[in-house]
Design an enzyme around this catalytic site. Sequence first.
Site, PDB file in Angstrom:
ATOM      1  N   CYS A  89       0.813  -1.211   0.000  1.00 31.99           N
ATOM      2  CA  CYS A  89       0.000   0.000   0.000  1.00 31.99           C
ATOM      3  C   CYS A  89       0.847   1.261   0.000  1.00 31.99           C
ATOM      4  CB  CYS A  89      -0.833   0.058   1.266  1.00 31.99           C
ATOM      5  SG  CYS A  89      -2.089  -1.168   1.335  1.00 31.99           S
ATOM      6  N   ARG A 103       6.108  -0.448  -5.547  1.00 34.27           N
ATOM      7  CA  ARG A 103       5.833  -1.367  -4.434  1.00 34.27           C
ATOM      8  C   ARG A 103       4.850  -2.457  -4.827  1.00 34.27           C
ATOM      9  NH1 ARG A 103       4.708   1.526   0.868  1.00 34.27           N
ATOM     10  NH2 ARG A 103       6.468   2.881   1.129  1.00 34.27           N
ATOM     11  N   TRP A 139      -2.851  -2.848  -1.548  1.00 32.50           N
ATOM     12  CA  TRP A 139      -2.472  -4.242  -1.759  1.00 32.50           C
ATOM     13  C   TRP A 139      -3.272  -5.016  -0.731  1.00 32.50           C
ATOM     14  CZ3 TRP A 139      -0.162  -8.222   0.949  1.00 32.50           C
ATOM     15  CH2 TRP A 139       0.187  -9.319   0.158  1.00 32.50           C
ATOM     16  N   ASN A 151      -2.776   2.079   5.584  1.00 29.24           N
ATOM     17  CA  ASN A 151      -1.863   0.950   5.329  1.00 29.24           C
ATOM     18  C   ASN A 151      -1.787   0.142   6.602  1.00 29.24           C
ATOM     19  OD1 ASN A 151      -1.295   2.169   2.939  1.00 29.24           O
ATOM     20  ND2 ASN A 151       0.813   2.729   3.461  1.00 29.24           N
ATOM     21  N   GLY A 152      -1.796  -1.178   6.475  1.00 21.63           N
ATOM     22  CA  GLY A 152      -1.635  -2.013   7.659  1.00 21.63           C
ATOM     23  C   GLY A 152      -2.851  -2.878   7.915  1.00 21.63           C
ATOM     24  N   GLU A 184      25.308 -20.945   1.675  1.00 20.34           N
ATOM     25  CA  GLU A 184      25.089 -19.646   1.034  1.00 20.34           C
ATOM     26  C   GLU A 184      26.421 -18.892   0.897  1.00 20.34           C
ATOM     27  OE1 GLU A 184      22.910 -18.323  -0.661  1.00 20.34           O
ATOM     28  OE2 GLU A 184      23.347 -16.187  -0.583  1.00 20.34           O
ATOM     29  N   LYS A 242      27.922 -17.691  -2.655  1.00 17.18           N
ATOM     30  CA  LYS A 242      28.285 -16.292  -2.927  1.00 17.18           C
ATOM     31  C   LYS A 242      29.707 -16.221  -3.461  1.00 17.18           C
ATOM     32  CE  LYS A 242      25.396 -14.996  -2.775  1.00 17.18           C
ATOM     33  NZ  LYS A 242      24.007 -14.810  -3.006  1.00 17.18           N
ATOM     34  N   GLU A 264      29.863 -17.594  -7.035  1.00 17.85           N
ATOM     35  CA  GLU A 264      29.148 -16.754  -7.996  1.00 17.85           C
ATOM     36  C   GLU A 264      29.977 -15.558  -8.446  1.00 17.85           C
ATOM     37  OE1 GLU A 264      24.396 -16.462  -7.333  1.00 17.85           O
ATOM     38  OE2 GLU A 264      25.566 -15.920  -5.570  1.00 17.85           O
ATOM     39  N   HIS A 322      34.047 -37.619   6.812  1.00 15.19           N
ATOM     40  CA  HIS A 322      33.511 -38.611   5.880  1.00 15.19           C
ATOM     41  C   HIS A 322      33.907 -38.315   4.437  1.00 15.19           C
ATOM     42  CE1 HIS A 322      31.275 -40.502   9.082  1.00 15.19           C
ATOM     43  NE2 HIS A 322      30.831 -39.314   9.454  1.00 15.19           N
ATOM     44  N   LYS A 380      19.719 -12.174 -13.354  1.00 13.09           N
ATOM     45  CA  LYS A 380      19.048 -11.835 -12.093  1.00 13.09           C
ATOM     46  C   LYS A 380      17.740 -12.598 -11.884  1.00 13.09           C
ATOM     47  CE  LYS A 380      18.639  -9.766  -8.263  1.00 13.09           C
ATOM     48  NZ  LYS A 380      19.527 -10.243  -7.221  1.00 13.09           N
TER      49      LYS A 380
END
Length: 609
Positions: A2, A27, A75, A100-101, A482, A486, A489, A505, A604
């Site tokens: 919103c 948004r 929204w 909003n909310g 991750e 990174k 990449e 192991h 992306k």
Amino acid sequence: MCGIVAALAARNVQGILLEGLRRLEYRGYDSAGVAVLNAAGQLERQRAVGKVAALEAALGQHGLPGHVGIAHTRWATHGKPSEANAHPHRGGHALAIVHNGIIENFEPLKRELEADGVIFESETDTEVVAHLLDRAFLEQGDLLTAVQATLAQIDGAYALAVMHAGAPREIVGARKGSPLVVGVGIDESFIASDALALLQVTDRFIYLEEGDVVRLSDARGIEVFDADGQSATREVHTYVHGDGAASRGDYRHFMLKEIFEQPAVIAATLEGRLGAGRVLEASFGAEAKARFAKVKQIHIVACGTSYHAGLVARYWLEKLAGLPTQVEVASEYRYRDVVVPPDTLFVTLSQSGETADTLAALRYAKTLNYLGALAICNVPGSSLTRESDLSLMTQAGPEIGVASTKAFTTQLVALLLLTLSLRPERGDDREAALVQALRGLPAVLERALEMDAPIAALSEAFAEKHHALFLGRGTQFPIALEGALKLKEISYIHAEAYPAGELKHGPLALVDADMPVVAVAPNDELLEKLKSNLQEVRARGGELFVFADAGVALQAADNLRVLHVPPIDEILAPILYTLPLQLLSYHVAVLKGTDVDQPRNLAKSVTVE
Ligand code: HGA
């Protein structure tokens, strides 16, 4: 999400309101509307489903000229996207509100109002506030006191702006849990949910504080009152122009800018979603509460970095909510004959909401007997959110660097909100403590970013290497995954992550002085076990780089370097420990001279299978 824009001026404000709405379009929203007081002092309103352009078309040639007006992009959380549910909402014929909310206690209030004969035009929670305000204005005869009296009756999160034909040169705004700024003009003033909406008319802003109520009026200018109703002084800030997300600002790369944005975007992701000691589950949609009550299992499906966020969530969902959880990459899931246990919630994660494999997985899941589909996504209005029953938007803002950073940590925050919303013991001390810790998280992340310089120095040890190993245990294993992703990449160094207990192991065979080993070691229940694994590396001459809580007794030595990360509740630790690993990859890539923001072969928003 919103957006709110409101204006009080001597000139016609319709153009200002529409331009403000256009500036908030990024948004994502499903409908838009505007209300003004016309030359005769009457309230007029126009609303439309779809884009701001549709609202403009509906306004036609003459539009709604006026000097006082409020506008909104919605929204939907309560009630479907429709013209009747679009804001502004009216209370009687003279009052209009944009909000909003989420109003948590709207149901009992609505029942009371209906019992008093009020007829509702919409399904929204917001309309309850409109009628309460109208009633309060009739009693008090003053808009500010009517707003203060009404706010005392409502629970939940809001930013709102209200006007009334009976107070024709006034607008009152309020915020609690959702952002609201006041734009300061010369003999005119404005309100918006984001300063960006008002940069067309002013560069001077007051950022309202939690619980503040503001009155804009010709008679007294801008007056702010705090949560106790006391007159409050708030500083006027000058907005330093820049084209925001599209510009790197003073940063050398978008990736670095986005790493540093994490405290702010995590604060934004939490805005309006935390109540007093509890998560507001309606943030996931109006039906969330009913669906969540039935959930017995979770299936999470995602790709790449989002998949790693899902892996962290599995630990949280099992530990905190006691829910068996399965996490899978979308490209595998979509071609499997999936067996769905009864009462399973299907959850997808995607930054763009257009990731082809994830979308296909969702479409496949919808042919199976899931309880429902929930999307966690950074782009409102994206296919994933449109096609899911429930959704939660991360508020990471546009992420330009191909290697995801802030989208990942905001996903983690969203997944923790989901976990807390699914716990059977809602509203207990554990939830209150975690809500408190979440509120403090942006400040802890700020402190972690102070590690930038020491990490830049450390990165030199990696620049000439061809391989690296990342280790973690528990929730830190996905963070190690991750970290390794990174590094590969953007620096093109081959990196692997292992749960530290797996070392013996197999991967231990690779460890020598040419293989840097990175370990994430928060002060958690698995620390002692991790320390033994680190000894195994040192005994083989491996070079260790450990990110650890200061409370972890680890003595730096020749082949052991320790970087201290600020202390944090162990549940939140995976979010925090992501930041130093992002900085490490970034600095290694800079040293290697790669194209940090657009690494080779990668894109992306992965909209192909
Ligand atoms: N609860 C209101 C406003 C929704 C909102 O803030 N969305 O981001 C409604 O459903 O209209």
